[in-house]
Structures are given as structure tokens and as C-alpha cells.
Design a protein around this motif. Structure first.
Motif, PDB file in Angstrom:
ATOM      1  N   GLY A   6       0.795  -1.224   0.000  1.00  0.00           N
ATOM      2  CA  GLY A   6       0.000   0.000   0.000  1.00  0.00           C
ATOM      3  C   GLY A   6       0.825   1.269   0.000  1.00  0.00           C
ATOM      4  N   ILE A   7       2.146   1.130   0.121  1.00  0.00           N
ATOM      5  CA  ILE A   7       2.965   2.346   0.248  1.00  0.00           C
ATOM      6  C   ILE A   7       4.188   2.339  -0.687  1.00  0.00           C
ATOM      7  CG2 ILE A   7       2.279   3.025   2.568  1.00  0.00           C
ATOM      8  CD1 ILE A   7       4.475   1.299   3.675  1.00  0.00           C
ATOM      9  N   GLY A   8       4.149   1.479  -1.705  1.00  0.00           N
ATOM     10  CA  GLY A   8       5.210   1.510  -2.707  1.00  0.00           C
ATOM     11  C   GLY A   8       6.506   0.864  -2.288  1.00  0.00           C
ATOM     12  N   TRP A   9       6.479   0.007  -1.260  1.00  0.00           N
ATOM     13  CA  TRP A   9       7.710  -0.668  -0.835  1.00  0.00           C
ATOM     14  C   TRP A   9       7.931  -1.986  -1.575  1.00  0.00           C
ATOM     15  CZ3 TRP A   9       7.363  -0.392   5.278  1.00  0.00           C
ATOM     16  CH2 TRP A   9       7.621   0.928   5.689  1.00  0.00           C
ATOM     17  N   CYS A  10       6.871  -2.759  -1.705  1.00  0.00           N
ATOM     18  CA  CYS A  10       7.062  -4.158  -2.125  1.00  0.00           C
ATOM     19  C   CYS A  10       7.181  -4.321  -3.641  1.00  0.00           C
ATOM     20  CB  CYS A  10       5.937  -5.029  -1.592  1.00  0.00           C
ATOM     21  SG  CYS A  10       4.337  -4.761  -2.389  1.00  0.00           S
ATOM     22  N   GLY A  11       6.608  -3.430  -4.393  1.00  0.00           N
ATOM     23  CA  GLY A  11       6.724  -3.490  -5.848  1.00  0.00           C
ATOM     24  C   GLY A  11       5.719  -4.385  -6.543  1.00  0.00           C
ATOM     25  N   HIS A  12       4.809  -5.000  -5.809  1.00  0.00           N
ATOM     26  CA  HIS A  12       3.840  -5.897  -6.436  1.00  0.00           C
ATOM     27  C   HIS A  12       2.964  -5.198  -7.477  1.00  0.00           C
ATOM     28  CE1 HIS A  12       4.627  -9.034  -3.391  1.00  0.00           C
ATOM     29  NE2 HIS A  12       4.103  -9.832  -4.305  1.00  0.00           N
ATOM     30  N   CYS A  13       2.688  -3.938  -7.226  1.00  0.00           N
ATOM     31  CA  CYS A  13       1.726  -3.244  -8.094  1.00  0.00           C
ATOM     32  C   CYS A  13       2.419  -2.341  -9.101  1.00  0.00           C
ATOM     33  CB  CYS A  13       0.741  -2.438  -7.255  1.00  0.00           C
ATOM     34  SG  CYS A  13       1.533  -1.126  -6.315  1.00  0.00           S
ATOM     35  N   GLN A  14       3.663  -2.672  -9.429  1.00  0.00           N
ATOM     36  CA  GLN A  14       4.382  -1.807 -10.358  1.00  0.00           C
ATOM     37  C   GLN A  14       3.661  -1.743 -11.696  1.00  0.00           C
ATOM     38  OE1 GLN A  14       8.580  -2.445 -10.640  1.00  0.00           O
ATOM     39  NE2 GLN A  14       8.856  -0.724 -12.032  1.00  0.00           N
ATOM     40  N   PHE A  15       3.539  -0.530 -12.203  1.00  0.00           N
ATOM     41  CA  PHE A  15       2.819  -0.276 -13.451  1.00  0.00           C
ATOM     42  C   PHE A  15       3.699   0.667 -14.264  1.00  0.00           C
ATOM     43  CE2 PHE A  15      -0.907   2.148 -15.425  1.00  0.00           C
ATOM     44  CZ  PHE A  15      -1.159   1.174 -16.369  1.00  0.00           C
ATOM     45  N   GLY A  16       4.598   0.074 -15.069  1.00  0.00           N
ATOM     46  CA  GLY A  16       5.595   0.891 -15.749  1.00  0.00           C
ATOM     47  C   GLY A  16       6.455   1.578 -14.700  1.00  0.00           C
ATOM     48  N   PRO A  17       6.594   2.885 -14.792  1.00  0.00           N
ATOM     49  CA  PRO A  17       7.443   3.597 -13.832  1.00  0.00           C
ATOM     50  C   PRO A  17       6.720   3.908 -12.517  1.00  0.00           C
ATOM     51  CG  PRO A  17       6.583   5.124 -15.450  1.00  0.00           C
ATOM     52  CD  PRO A  17       6.074   3.771 -15.840  1.00  0.00           C
ATOM     53  N   ALA A  18       5.463   3.539 -12.418  1.00  0.00           N
ATOM     54  CA  ALA A  18       4.665   3.929 -11.242  1.00  0.00           C
ATOM     55  C   ALA A  18       4.307   2.719 -10.381  1.00  0.00           C
ATOM     56  CB  ALA A  18       3.387   4.623 -11.698  1.00  0.00           C
ATOM     57  N   PHE A  19       3.952   2.999  -9.136  1.00  0.00           N
ATOM     58  CA  PHE A  19       3.337   1.993  -8.273  1.00  0.00           C
ATOM     59  C   PHE A  19       1.882   2.414  -8.088  1.00  0.00           C
ATOM     60  CE2 PHE A  19       7.832   1.782  -6.867  1.00  0.00           C
ATOM     61  CZ  PHE A  19       8.072   0.460  -7.234  1.00  0.00           C
ATOM     62  N   VAL A  20       0.988   1.492  -8.401  1.00  0.00           N
ATOM     63  CA  VAL A  20      -0.428   1.857  -8.383  1.00  0.00           C
ATOM     64  C   VAL A  20      -0.880   2.235  -6.978  1.00  0.00           C
ATOM     65  CG1 VAL A  20      -2.787   1.004  -8.759  1.00  0.00           C
ATOM     66  CG2 VAL A  20      -1.017   0.528 -10.437  1.00  0.00           C
ATOM     67  N   CYS A  21      -0.298   1.580  -5.951  1.00  0.00           N
ATOM     68  CA  CYS A  21      -0.745   1.843  -4.576  1.00  0.00           C
ATOM     69  C   CYS A  21      -0.366   3.239  -4.107  1.00  0.00           C
ATOM     70  CB  CYS A  21      -0.180   0.792  -3.626  1.00  0.00           C
ATOM     71  SG  CYS A  21       1.597   0.902  -3.353  1.00  0.00           S
ATOM     72  N   LYS A  22       0.740   3.753  -4.626  1.00  0.00           N
ATOM     73  CA  LYS A  22       1.279   5.021  -4.142  1.00  0.00           C
ATOM     74  C   LYS A  22       1.025   6.153  -5.142  1.00  0.00           C
ATOM     75  CE  LYS A  22       5.802   5.398  -4.239  1.00  0.00           C
ATOM     76  NZ  LYS A  22       6.176   6.563  -5.073  1.00  0.00           N
ATOM     77  N   ASP A  23       1.316   5.880  -6.413  1.00  0.00           N
ATOM     78  CA  ASP A  23       1.143   6.910  -7.452  1.00  0.00           C
ATOM     79  C   ASP A  23      -0.277   6.896  -8.007  1.00  0.00           C
ATOM     80  OD1 ASP A  23       3.961   7.477  -7.288  1.00  0.00           O
ATOM     81  OD2 ASP A  23       4.269   5.601  -8.390  1.00  0.00           O
ATOM     82  N   GLY A  24      -1.015   5.845  -7.751  1.00  0.00           N
ATOM     83  CA  GLY A  24      -2.409   5.695  -8.143  1.00  0.00           C
ATOM     84  C   GLY A  24      -3.202   5.421  -6.895  1.00  0.00           C
TER      85      GLY A  24
END
Lengths: 279, 151
Positions: free
Chosen positions: A244-262
Motif C-alpha cells: 500500500g505504500i510503494g515498498w514491495c513493488g507488487h503493483c508496479q505499473f511501468g514507472p509507477a506503483f499503483v498503490c502510491k502513485d495511483g
């Protein structure tokens, strides 16, 4: 706006005040803090991580009214192990909650303009807080139009509320289903079919879109065809969010993390990514 | 006497047609109305018209033995109903039923086919418009087939 969390990985215990069946496969949970913890305010479009102890933790969008943060309201579909177990919960049982996380629908950007909300299926849940926020300060916006697509009439989410909204004089609500039986008197067809005739000024409209990615792609294409500027369109992406805070990288979406940048992105930021394979 | 020409000329589907072409269309056009529940056409019947819906709502439906009547699309103001008049054997493939009081302009397909045969410019203009319409309906149907909101 969301408050800063001191321990973002630490779930707070919440107790279930109500479990409500919305459609055959969707349900709403109403939660209250069980430890005297003050639940932070949330912004429309943000999500929480809900932890069913011993089963698992999943991200679920907040579907309640941001002007009344408690009870905390989440609506989701029962599709996996965790959500199916959550559906079986009863009043008084406990859940862990972390959040709120992520970016929000930029309701403030739409002030002085028309607002078009396009939702597909369960995508109406994360958009409902935006509707609440807009209606709480209705005078700040031009026309407000909600277009909603569902699979069948029995899959229409928040049906009673949609009927109430449709009865308002300062709100346009159109619902379409993909298929129906002979008794249905409403629209049938994909939600994108509603866009050409919806009453908004395309050059002066901010659009919020949430639903399956394919639906969002076709919706954006139709919006652009109608004349809505790409930079005025916002979409909500879904990925496998874990921390949920961009640490784990599971939700990486190109250069973004969906949990943090989305999960809410300006369409112009994700336009290229949405049609690229394996992203 | 007031004719349907100004209405046809303003309709998005026919916009851009020359006055002479519109005159030819007017010769095949008539005002029609359908009460709620009334069938505009039924599957298998001869397809001799298409309709420009002016006001109201029409359900396109198919009847199945197990599930009864299933609505697959609805059409409302300014939309065009029917293209089976264009293609042999000129039979409707679905039922069309008015869901509410519906006013439309009916265009006689037989009359139009004859005019298109003798005036290929008119035929080409009409075909371009119908191909665009068919493409839109095909795209929408593909999205429906994806069953996007399913589990």
C-alpha cells in the motif's frame, strides 16, 4: 485529505457494524474502530488494506461518504479466498485496517466545470465517494452526469441510491446493462453508447472513469471522440497491491506503483501503458 | 405543404447529403408512431424499412425457448433502427419493440433500393453511413461479448 500514518504497515482492529448484500456477488462492509483509534479522513478514490486475520489482506476501495468518514464503508465483489471469507463475516467480528492509501479523484479540479462520471460494474464503488463529495458542494460544479454500466439489471450496484440520484433535478444519471430480459425498461448496450448523447459540454468537462481496463479504454476513446480533452480525463487502475505504500513493488505499473502513485491517474500519464502488453 | 426534408437534413445520420439526394429520400419517407409494447417488426418478417427514431425508446430483442425474450440493445432519440432492408434476403433478424411511445421516420427500403440502383451516388452515400453504423454496433457487440463485468 488523508492524514499521514505513523505506522503504515500496522493494521488497526475494526469491528463490523454491518454486512450488506448489494448484488448476487457484491457486498458492503461497514466498520468502526475497535481500539479507540481515530480513523483518518479519506479522499474520494482512496483505498484501505483490509486484513482478515488468518486468511489474508487485500486492497479495497472506500465506497462511503468522505464528509462522514465513519462508519468506514467498503464495497467489493466476492471473487477470491479473502473476499469470499469476508462476505461470510457477521456483525461484531473483527478486521484489520490499514490506510487510507493512494491518490484521489481530483474533485477540486472540476470546480467550475461539468463533471462526467463513467463507471462500469464494481467500478461504481470507488466513484461513489466522488459523487458524495460533489453533491456536498453541488453549487461549485456545472452539470453533473453519471453514466453507469452493469452486466444485467440484477447486477446494478447501489440501485436504490442511483434511483434517488436520478430523481434529483441537478443530477443526470443514466444506467445501461449489457443484457436484460423483456421486463427491463431501461437502456441496454455497453456504457460507452451513453456518451454521445450525455448532456455535458465536452470542452469544459472533467471526466472520472472506473471499471475494467478494456471498458476504460473504449470509454476514453469515446470521450475523446466527443471532444473531451485527454488531460481532463482521470482513470483508476487496479493492480495486485500488497504493502500500500510503494515498498514491495507488487503493483508496479511501468514507472509507477499503483498503490502510491495511483490508483487514480491522469489518463495522459497511463495512456501508453494501458495498451502495452505485460504491464 | 411541409415535408420531412428539413428534419432529414438536420439528422446526424444524413447530414451532408445533397438537397437532390434528400429529395429522393423524402419521396420514400413517412412519419410513424408506435405505442408502448407495440412491435415495430418481428424476426423473420420481410425487412422493407429502416427507421430514424425521433423520440422514444426501442428494444431490439431475441426470443429463446429457455430464457424467453432477451433484450440485446436499445435505441433512442436520433438513432437508426434496421439495416436488413439493405441485404438479401431482406428479412429481420431480431424483434424490435417500442418500450415507450416512439415517434420515428420510416424510410421505405424497397423504394430506396430502387433509387440506389439507378443513382449510385445516392447508394454510395447511404452505404457509407450504414457501414459506419454497422461498425459502431459491431464494436459495441464485441464489448458486450467480453462480458467485462463478469467475475
Amino acid at each position: 485529505m488523508a492524514e499521514t500514518l505513523s505506522h503504515p504497515m500496522l493494521p488497526h482492529p475494526y469491528v463490523i457494524r454491518q454486512v450488506r448484500k448489494e448484488t448476487p456477488d457484491t457486498f458492503t462492509l461497514e466498520l468502526e474502530p475497535d481500539d479507540g483509534h481515530h480513523h483518518p479522513a479519506f479522499a474520494p478514490g482512496q483505498f484501505n488494506m483490509l486484513y482478515l486475520f488468518g486468511v489474508g489482506e487485500i486492497p479495497i476501495s472506500i465506497s462511503g461518504d468522505p464528509t462522514r468518514p465513519l462508519p468506514l464503508v467498503h464495497t467489493t465483489r466476492a471473487v477470491g479466498v479473502v473476499t469470499n471469507a469476508m462476505r461470510a463475516l457477521k456483525r461484531g467480528q473483527a478486521l484489520g485496517v490499514r490506510g487510507p492509501f493512494g491518490t484521489h479523484w481530483p474533485v477540486e479540479k472540476a470546480e467550475g466545470q461539468d463533471v462526467l462520471i463513467v463507471a462500469g460494474g464494481i467500478g461504481l464503488a470507488p466513484l461513489r465517494p466522488a459523487m458524495y463529495a460533489i453533491l456536498a458542494q453541488r453549487e461549485k460544479f456545472g452539470k453533473v452526469v453519471l453514466l453507469y454500466g452493469a452486466r444485467t439489471p440484477s447486477d446494478i450496484l447501489f440501485r436504490r441510491q442511483l434511483e434517488q440520484w436520478r430523481a434529483q433535478f441537478d443530477l443526470e444519471v443514466y444506467v445501461s446493462v449489457d443484457r436484460a430480459t423483456g421486463a427491463w425498461r431501461g437502456n441496454v448496450g455497453v456504457v460507452t453508447k451513453l456518451i454521445p448523447k450525455a448532456p455535458f459540454d465536452p470542452r469544459n468537462t472533467v471526466a472520472f472513469v472506473c471499471g475494467p481496463e478494456v471498458m476504460m479504454r473504449f470509454t476514453v476513446a469515446e470521450l475523446e471522440k466527443r471532444g473531451v480533452l485527454s488531460r481532463q480525463i482521470f482513470v483508476s487502475m487496479e493492480r495486485n497491491m500488497k504493502c500500500g505504500i510503494g515498498w514491495c513493488g507488487h503493483c508496479q505499473f511501468g514507472p509507477a506503483f499503483v498503490c502510491k502513485d495511483g490508483p487514480v491517474f491522469p489518463y495522459t500519464e497511463v495512456k501508453e501503458l494501458m495498451t502495452r502488453w505485460e504491464i | 405543404m411541409e415535408t420531412l426534408e428539413p428534419i432529414l437534413a438536420e439528422h446526424p445520420f444524413l447530414k451532408g447529403m445533397t438537397p437532390a439526394q434528400l429529395q429522393l429520400l423524402v419521396g420514400c419517407a413517412s412519419n410513424v408512431r408506435f405505442d408502448p409494447g407495440q412491435y415495430i417488426f418481428r424476426e423473420g418478417e420481410e425487412a422493407n424499412q429502416f427507421y430514424i427514431v425521433r423520440q422514444g425508446k426501442v428494444a431490439l430483442e431475441i426470443v429463446t425457448p429457455q430464457r424467453g425474450s432477451i433484450i440485446i440493445d436499445t435505441l433512442s432519440n436520433d438513432e437508426v433502427l434496421g439495416w436488413s432492408w439493405l441485404l438479401p434476403p431482406y428479412h429481420w433478424h431480431f424483434n424490435a419493440r417500442a418500450l415507450e411511445l416512439t415517434r420515428a421516420i420510416a424510410l421505405d427500403g424497397k423504394c430506396l433500393r430502387n433509387k440506389c440502383e439507378s443513382d449510385h451516388d445516392l447508394g454510395y452515400e447511404l452505404l457509407k453511413r450504414f457501414v459506419h453504423l454497422i461498425e459502431q454496433r459491431l464494436q459495441a457487440t464485441r464489448l458486450q461479448l467480453l462480458d467485462l463485468y463478469g467475475s
